[in-house]
Design an enzyme around this catalytic site. Structure first.
Site, PDB file in Angstrom:
ATOM      1  N   LYS A  62     -49.034  10.188  80.796  1.00 20.98           N
ATOM      2  CA  LYS A  62     -49.654  11.379  80.217  1.00 20.98           C
ATOM      3  C   LYS A  62     -49.187  12.643  80.929  1.00 20.98           C
ATOM      4  O   LYS A  62     -48.864  13.661  80.298  1.00 20.98           O
ATOM      5  CB  LYS A  62     -51.179  11.280  80.324  1.00 20.98           C
ATOM      6  CG  LYS A  62     -51.805  10.291  79.369  1.00 20.98           C
ATOM      7  CD  LYS A  62     -52.310  10.979  78.132  1.00 20.98           C
ATOM      8  CE  LYS A  62     -52.921   9.971  77.175  1.00 20.98           C
ATOM      9  NZ  LYS A  62     -53.614  10.561  76.053  1.00 20.98           N
ATOM     10  N   ARG A  66     -60.309   0.380  79.728  1.00 17.24           N
ATOM     11  CA  ARG A  66     -60.078   0.270  78.276  1.00 17.24           C
ATOM     12  C   ARG A  66     -58.747   0.944  77.954  1.00 17.24           C
ATOM     13  O   ARG A  66     -58.703   1.988  77.323  1.00 17.24           O
ATOM     14  CB  ARG A  66     -61.222   0.918  77.487  1.00 17.24           C
ATOM     15  CG  ARG A  66     -61.229   0.563  76.004  1.00 17.24           C
ATOM     16  CD  ARG A  66     -62.278   1.367  75.260  1.00 17.24           C
ATOM     17  NE  ARG A  66     -62.076   2.801  75.400  1.00 17.24           N
ATOM     18  CZ  ARG A  66     -61.215   3.514  74.689  1.00 17.24           C
ATOM     19  NH1 ARG A  66     -60.454   2.937  73.776  1.00 17.24           N
ATOM     20  NH2 ARG A  66     -61.106   4.816  74.883  1.00 17.24           N
ATOM     21  N   TYR A 111     -44.061   6.658  77.241  1.00 12.75           N
ATOM     22  CA  TYR A 111     -45.448   6.604  76.798  1.00 12.75           C
ATOM     23  C   TYR A 111     -45.563   5.535  75.720  1.00 12.75           C
ATOM     24  O   TYR A 111     -44.853   4.545  75.753  1.00 12.75           O
ATOM     25  CB  TYR A 111     -45.930   7.987  76.352  1.00 12.75           C
ATOM     26  CG  TYR A 111     -47.434   8.056  76.314  1.00 12.75           C
ATOM     27  CD1 TYR A 111     -48.191   7.753  77.456  1.00 12.75           C
ATOM     28  CD2 TYR A 111     -48.109   8.394  75.161  1.00 12.75           C
ATOM     29  CE1 TYR A 111     -49.572   7.764  77.425  1.00 12.75           C
ATOM     30  CE2 TYR A 111     -49.494   8.423  75.127  1.00 12.75           C
ATOM     31  CZ  TYR A 111     -50.222   8.103  76.260  1.00 12.75           C
ATOM     32  OH  TYR A 111     -51.581   8.111  76.222  1.00 12.75           O
TER      33      TYR A 111
END
Length: 586
Positions: free
Chosen positions: A164, A146, A82
């Site tokens: 995630k 984004r 991550y």
């Protein structure tokens, strides 16, 4: 085949049954030796991107080993799968995609505008591709518009839902076979990717708002029809679309937006801890936000709710504790430009004729006690800004939260904040920074990291277990308060704002227990098991509707028994694999 994933840990009798005798090395190992070998290979990779590619391959080849490695070496591995490394992986996603999923026909859904009218077929195709024919219980959806602080990267944003969901599994114990990453490949306005011959996404610019919302409505409606209990997490949509999707869907189905609600939750948890150490009452805080996107406004609204509920500050006074800066300067109602709708709530109306065009001007005007950055402007909190903030707060400890990701977008580093505030800063960042040694004393100080992974896995676990009608702001507030309450005595004595990441799985179960307790208190849970359990094991507050973030050991124990964990031995792995392959026989 069940046995093959065991590899060199496969028992001799199974090798005979599977006709593998003589086809693999003779040594019979336990999982701990396999895991040691894997970690050595991981650490031997010279760059973080190569480590990311190694872990992606491992996830494809051996799910159990992947999650054992992540859980046993969380501090080393989490920043690879991550933030911050996932940002680099996303930028290169179209170039490395075929080589990080070598044995997977699909890692999720890639939905184009052309697919929308045949979305049921896409969902069926996904079902057919799954090795285990079980429905997903959680999906992370992005359109790549984004991503982190990287902007519009189109289909390359798929790395974020995948990362995630890996944290949902590792931190909160969701079943890896029940996770569904989705990227809405609706084009990109990024010319770099449109001109890249290896870009894997749709080579079109993004659609207008009407087309976007009609398409996402069709996708979400079909998903909820196919998987009625599904929890959807919206991820990294452009600011207007992030608020638009959440406002439209939040009371219709089980969903939340991590950029708005998850970020607000984790920052609030750290901010509550900071308030306890700041040396100034909560009502006297003056909080300056740099960056007014979905994350910044979402965080500030969570803080406002906290001040209203916890400190009994009227809403208008609570709102007046906040100032915002965007790319045009301090946000005021009379600035002369048309404000985006999400900025209107915090636009100052008490500034008279004063307009501030820069952070320096706004700092002098506001004289804040806390500085929060969600601007994605690298080094926005300069030495001058940090030093001046320290001078403005001689008797209170300044709060500095540079929350932009990845590290190349962070407003300042921990070392810079420490040096410029005479080591007094109460600090939390969005990306990980190294420890800092105070030269005069030799004391080592650990920076706080306001990483969403402290909160979104717990929200996901609580929601998938209890399945409330919808996720309320007060459920999120309960998680934030539980996070602040989760610090142990050692962490408190060192002035830390967040629990150590090595404890994150235990902390996640506590936060999920707080979420479920609050959801039942609010009457949003229909599932009788959790309603009965919470009502019979209510925390000391009884039936009071106050948001405490508390829970009982009985509720916590039930949550922990339902969390998935990777098999720790080959015997456990074989038994569980047989049970999955033959569910009717168990």
């Amino acid at each position: 085949m069940i046995g093959t994933k065991a590899g060199t840990a496969m028992p001799a009798e199974m090798r005979d049954v599977l006709n593998l005798k003589g086809l693999i090395p003779a040594s019979i190992e336990d999982f701990s030796k396999q895991d040691l070998r894997a970690f050595q290979q991981f650490m031997s990779k010279p760059t973080d991107l190569e480590k990311y590619e190694f872990m992606a391959n491992l996830r494809c080849l051996n799910v159990n080993m992947f999650f054992r490695l992540l859980l046993n070496h969380f501090r080393e591995v989490a920043p690879i799968i991550y933030t911050p490394t996932v940002g680099e992986a996303c930028l290169n996603y179209s170039h490395i995609y075929p080589f990080i999923y070598p044995c997977k026909t699909s890692v999720g859904m890639f939905i184009t505008l052309e697919d929308v009218d045949n979305i049921d077929t896409v969902i069926q195709n996904y079902r057919y591709s799954m090795v285990e024919q079980i429905d997903p219980e959680i999906s992370v959806i992005t359109d790549g518009s984004r991503i982190l602080g990287l902007g519009d990267i189109g289909i390359n944003g798929m790395g974020i839902p995948i990362g995630k969901l890996q944290l949902y599994v590792a931190v909160a114990g969701l079943n890896p076979g029940r996770t569904l990453p989705i990227v809405l490949d609706f084009g990109t306005d990024n010319k770099k990717y449109l001109n890249d011959p290896l870009y894997l996404g749709t080579r079109e610019t993004r659609p207008d708002d009407k087309t976007f919302y009609e398409a996402t409505d069709k996708v979400l409606t079909a998903l909820y029809r196919a998987f009625p209990g599904l929890l959807v997490q919206f991820e990294d949509f452009s600011t207007d679309h992030a608020f638009g999707l959440l406002d439209h869907w939040r009371k219709k189905a089980l969903c939340f937006n991590d950029d708005i609600q998850g970020t607000g939750c984790v920052v609030l948890g750290g901010f509550i801890s900071a308030l306890r150490l700041a040396g100034i009452p909560a009502k006297d805080q003056r909080i300056l936000f740099v960056g007014a996107g979905s994350a910044g406004v979402g965080v500030a609204k969570q803080l406002v709710d906290y001040f209203i509920i916890e400190h009994k500050i009227p809403e208008e006074k609570a709102k007046a504790m906040f100032w915002f800066i965007d790319s045009h300067g301090m946000i005021t109602a009379n600035r002369g430009d048309k404000l985006a709708q999400h900025k209107v709530y915090f636009a100052r109306q008490d500034n008279g004729d004063t307009q501030c065009n820069s952070l320096e001007e706004t700092l002098e005007y506001v004289r804040p006690t806390a500085l929060v950055g969600l601007s994605t402007v690298y080094k926005a909190f300069s030495e001058k800004i940090l030093t001046r903030l320290n001078e403005m707060n001689p008797t209170a400890r300044p709060i500095v939260f540079p929350l932009s990701n990845p590290d190349t977008k962070a407003e300042c580093t921990f070392e810079e904040a420490m040096k410029c505030t005479n080591n007094r800063v109460l600090f939390a960042s969005g990306t990980a920074f190294p420890e800092y040694t105070i030269p005069e004393t030799g004391n080592v100080v650990i920076p706080g990291q306001a990483n969403n992974m402290y909160c979104f896995p717990s929200i996901g676990l609580g929601a998938t277990l209890a399945k409330p009608k919808w996720i309320t702001d007060t459920m999120i507030l309960a998680v934030a308060k539980a996070l602040a309450n989760s610090l142990n005595e050692d962490e408190k004595s060192l002035g830390e704002l967040y629990p150590r990441v090595e404890r994150i799985r235990d902390v996640a179960s506590e936060l999920a227990a707080a979420f479920i307790t609050q959801a039942v208190r609010e009457g949003k849970v229909k599932e009788s098991h959790w309603v009965d359990l919470v009502e019979k094991n209510m925390p000391d507050e009884g039936q009071d509707k106050a948001v405490s973030g508390h829970f009982t050991k009985r509720i916590l124990g039930e949550v922990r028994t339902l969390m998935w964990s990777p098999a720790s031995s080959v015997e456990q792995y074989i038994v569980e694999s047989i049970a999955i392959a033959n569910p009717d026989d168990t």
